[in-house]
Motif scaffolding. Structure first.
Motif, short mmCIF file in Angstrom:
data_model
loop_
_atom_site.label_atom_id
_atom_site.label_comp_id
_atom_site.label_asym_id
_atom_site.label_seq_id
_atom_site.Cartn_x
_atom_site.Cartn_y
_atom_site.Cartn_z
N THR A 1 45.06 46.54 35.35
CA THR A 1 43.90 45.66 35.50
C THR A 1 43.81 45.13 36.92
OG1 THR A 1 43.97 44.97 33.19
CG2 THR A 1 42.95 43.45 34.73
N VAL B 1 48.12 39.84 33.71
CA VAL B 1 47.82 39.27 35.02
C VAL B 1 47.26 37.87 34.84
CG1 VAL B 1 47.36 41.53 36.06
CG2 VAL B 1 45.47 40.23 35.06
N ALA B 2 47.19 37.13 35.94
CA ALA B 2 46.62 35.78 35.91
C ALA B 2 45.18 35.84 36.40
CB ALA B 2 47.44 34.86 36.81
N ILE B 3 44.32 34.99 35.85
CA ILE B 3 42.92 34.95 36.28
C ILE B 3 42.50 33.51 36.48
CG2 ILE B 3 42.01 34.99 33.91
CD1 ILE B 3 39.67 36.70 34.92
N LYS C 1 47.99 51.83 31.98
CA LYS C 1 46.85 50.93 32.00
C LYS C 1 47.09 49.84 33.02
CE LYS C 1 43.98 48.50 28.73
NZ LYS C 1 43.83 47.88 27.44
N ALA D 1 44.32 39.24 30.86
CA ALA D 1 44.16 38.35 32.00
C ALA D 1 44.16 36.92 31.44
CB ALA D 1 42.86 38.66 32.75
N TRP D 2 45.28 36.23 31.63
CA TRP D 2 45.42 34.85 31.13
C TRP D 2 44.96 33.87 32.20
CZ3 TRP D 2 46.57 33.95 26.24
CH2 TRP D 2 47.44 34.78 25.54
N HIS E 1 53.12 37.48 39.17
CA HIS E 1 52.14 36.57 38.60
C HIS E 1 52.88 35.45 37.86
CE1 HIS E 1 48.40 38.88 39.13
NE2 HIS E 1 49.22 39.93 39.14
N PHE E 2 52.21 34.33 37.67
CA PHE E 2 52.73 33.24 36.83
C PHE E 2 54.04 32.66 37.34
CE2 PHE E 2 50.54 36.12 33.85
CZ PHE E 2 49.53 35.28 33.44
N VAL F 1 35.90 38.87 26.17
CA VAL F 1 35.89 37.85 27.22
C VAL F 1 35.74 36.47 26.57
CG1 VAL F 1 34.68 37.00 29.27
CG2 VAL F 1 34.87 39.47 28.86
N VAL G 1 41.78 42.06 39.03
CA VAL G 1 40.95 40.87 38.92
C VAL G 1 40.44 40.49 40.31
CG1 VAL G 1 40.91 38.43 38.25
CG2 VAL G 1 42.28 40.06 36.92
N PRO H 1 35.27 35.76 37.54
CA PRO H 1 35.57 36.89 38.42
C PRO H 1 35.43 38.23 37.69
CG PRO H 1 37.58 35.75 37.78
CD PRO H 1 36.45 34.92 37.27
N HIS I 1 32.89 36.61 23.78
CA HIS I 1 33.26 37.28 22.51
C HIS I 1 34.07 36.41 21.57
CE1 HIS I 1 32.61 40.49 25.52
NE2 HIS I 1 32.02 41.10 24.53
N ASP J 1 34.12 50.28 28.08
CA ASP J 1 32.98 49.42 27.83
C ASP J 1 32.64 48.56 29.02
OD1 ASP J 1 35.13 47.75 27.54
OD2 ASP J 1 34.32 46.67 25.82
N SER K 1 37.25 49.68 31.36
CA SER K 1 36.57 48.47 30.89
C SER K 1 36.18 47.64 32.10
CB SER K 1 37.48 47.65 29.99
OG SER K 1 37.49 48.18 28.70
N THR L 1 41.79 43.30 26.84
CA THR L 1 41.32 44.67 26.68
C THR L 1 42.37 45.49 25.93
OG1 THR L 1 40.09 44.60 28.75
CG2 THR L 1 40.62 46.77 27.90
N THR M 1 36.80 45.38 25.21
CA THR M 1 37.16 44.17 25.94
C THR M 1 36.58 42.94 25.25
OG1 THR M 1 37.28 45.32 28.05
CG2 THR M 1 36.82 42.98 28.15
N VAL N 1 40.52 37.41 29.57
CA VAL N 1 39.93 38.72 29.27
C VAL N 1 41.01 39.57 28.60
CG1 VAL N 1 38.82 40.78 30.21
CG2 VAL N 1 38.43 38.56 31.29
N VAL O 1 42.12 38.20 43.05
CA VAL O 1 43.58 38.30 42.89
C VAL O 1 44.04 39.65 43.45
CG1 VAL O 1 45.53 38.32 41.28
CG2 VAL O 1 43.55 36.85 40.83
N GLY P 1 39.69 31.97 35.80
CA GLY P 1 38.43 32.11 35.07
C GLY P 1 38.73 32.32 33.61
N PRO P 2 37.75 32.84 32.87
CA PRO P 2 37.94 33.02 31.44
C PRO P 2 38.99 34.10 31.14
CG PRO P 2 35.87 33.99 32.13
CD PRO P 2 36.40 33.26 33.31
N SER Q 1 45.68 45.06 28.00
CA SER Q 1 45.63 44.35 29.28
C SER Q 1 45.17 42.94 29.02
CB SER Q 1 44.66 45.03 30.24
OG SER Q 1 45.27 46.13 30.84
#
Lengths: 312, 312
Positions: free
Chosen positions: A43, B120-122, A41, B86-87, A310-311, B45, A45, A125, B49, A118, A84, B129, B43, B127, A48, B124-125, B84
């Protein structure tokens, strides 16, 4: 158009029988008799992992291909995937159609199909997540932990495709094409299944990835870069500046496979690679202890950072 | 702390053997002999959610439970999951620990384990999954498409838990508890496997979900709401305002199972439900043609919207 209509219009045509027309709560997969299931799996973004606003077929292809590379590294045969998607609320439907076109193209090329997932809206983003499902003959399994002192270290293909996918170099190494369409090494699965004692795909950066493998296997590793194969244009580029080798050893996104094997299998591995007309190069050796040494002209190279994190 | 350290600290302790300590390219799952694989993916968000900033154990539990509900609706036995995350870049590690605690709690309760995924880093909000993997005896499969004219329609438990999870009502129906910890109906899998001709979990809203099932099975459906079971506090709340029934029929997030079965199995289904000490109520009937009619006191109810939709 709500998410049910979107799924029916853009994604249902890509579904395999396991996906039940994307009209069910879950996918149903009957692995062929005698096969285990391999799952991965990843992801991506927006801004990024791919440029902002680039939501189309290229991103879809890259998403599937980087996940397929994980299956390739394990010697698995890909079967299908769940997806997703978090789309920015105002996304133009033309992007969705283009994204679906990218999936279709990969479905055909890699003989996979969409099984489920989904689609949601996000105020931020875009986020794309794929879960790839593959199969492996029962009882066979190639992990990162099976390398032993004395085992050989091999690299498939060559490094630099990730870097030149961003920068461009020549007609052979074209910006964007290489970045968005990495080639998962699925054709090598027989070699990996049969002879690899441990394996990893080169995604974080060669130096980081050989370190992951060595650490997980509790072995040390010595790599000799003077013997690394490079296509002519990359060879020329490297010759211009001795610091450039470090870039290609740490950049990542190469999606080649690093694997180890008992030295008894050298001839068999080379013969199998020749039959496939594919370069599989012996580049180093595992030893006792720990730590990875990458040498150039007899001297160990030093790295400030071995790969993307990351991070940090 | 980079993502490798994060995974080692918070997530590796939750891994099952299939997850290879979360140190590999892919998970490896050997389904027990004679079992197929059932897969679902959902997922969540932030701010769509779940409330903004609420990244802890509650979100982790909800994420797994809503996916487990999809497996429950198909009669499958849950085994493990890939995740997955995304923090947001500046997320406090205390949230990650709390999130991991929520996973741990669900792992123990539902006998599942973490098999892989990525972090991963985001910008934004957040996410989240999850891909849940379950198993089903080979040859058995309960989809949304197997209902036939004349089949009975059943509902497990009762509706309203999604709504009162947001609003609160009484000691029995507590805000947040019901929202973050829906109970996937896994205990009913034997009933569903054995007698259900079609099934769906009630997530989008009862009226929407019975419509999905009827449409996918190419049948019509008539539901009689006067016979629906309600606990006392909900019954009282409903009696105060005749418009309130519509809310509970469309709100969604109930995570009960709607299923159909041949009328020959009525007694067996009730006997099995009694053995499990669980309410499984006959609420309607499938017919020829198409369309869903939901009646109250002999009159069809009208709905402005049957459930939540993205991208409307």
């Amino acid at each position: 158009m709500n998410e049910f209509d979107l799924i029916a219009k853009y994604f249902a045509p890509l579904a395999g029988p396991e996906g039940l027309k994307l009209k069910d709560d879950a996918a149903h997969f009957s692995p062929p008799a005698g096969f285990d299931v391999v799952l991965t799996k990843d992801t991506m973004v927006e801004a990024v992992h791919f440029p902002a606003g680039r939501y189309g077929s290229e991103v879809a292809e890259r998403l599937l291909r980087v996940n397929l590379s994980d299956l390739a590294a394990k010697g698995a045969t890909p079967r299908g995937y769940l997806l997703s998607i978090a789309w920015p609320k105002n996304v133009d439907h033309v992007h969705m159609q283009d994204f679906a076109n990218g999936l279709k193209s990969s479905n055909e090329k890699f003989k996979i199909s969409l099984w489920g997932g989904d689609t949601v809206a996000i105020d931020g983003p875009a986020v794309f997540t794929a879960t790839l499902v593959g199969t492996m003959p029962e009882g066979l399994s190639v992990t990162r932990s099976g390398a032993r002192p004395g085992h050989d270290i091999y690299l498939t293909g060559y490094l630099g495709k990730g870097y030149f996918g961003l920068k461009g170099l020549s007609k052979q190494h074209v910006k964007n094409d290489l970045f968005y369409k990495p080639a998962p090494r699925l054709e090598l699965r027989t070699i990996i299944r049969t002879w690899a004692s441990a394996s990893i795909d080169v995604s974080d950066g060669f130096a980081a990835d050989i370190s992951h493998l060595a650490e997980t296997s509790s072995v040390s590793a010595v790599i000799e870069t003077d013997e690394l194969y490079w296509p002519d244009d990359i060879q020329k580029w490297l010759a211009n500046d001795s610091g450039r080798l470090n870039i290609l050893l740490t950049h990542g996104d190469d999606y080649e496979v690093l694997f180890t094997a008992h030295p008894d299998h050298r001839d068999e591995i080379q013969k199998a690679a020749q039959t496939l007309d594919f370069k599989v190069q012996l580049i180093g050796r595992c030893g006792l202890g720990q730590g990875v040494t990458i040498t150039s002209e007899g001297h160990p190279l030093a790295f400030e950072q071995t790969g993307y994190k990351h991070f940090q």
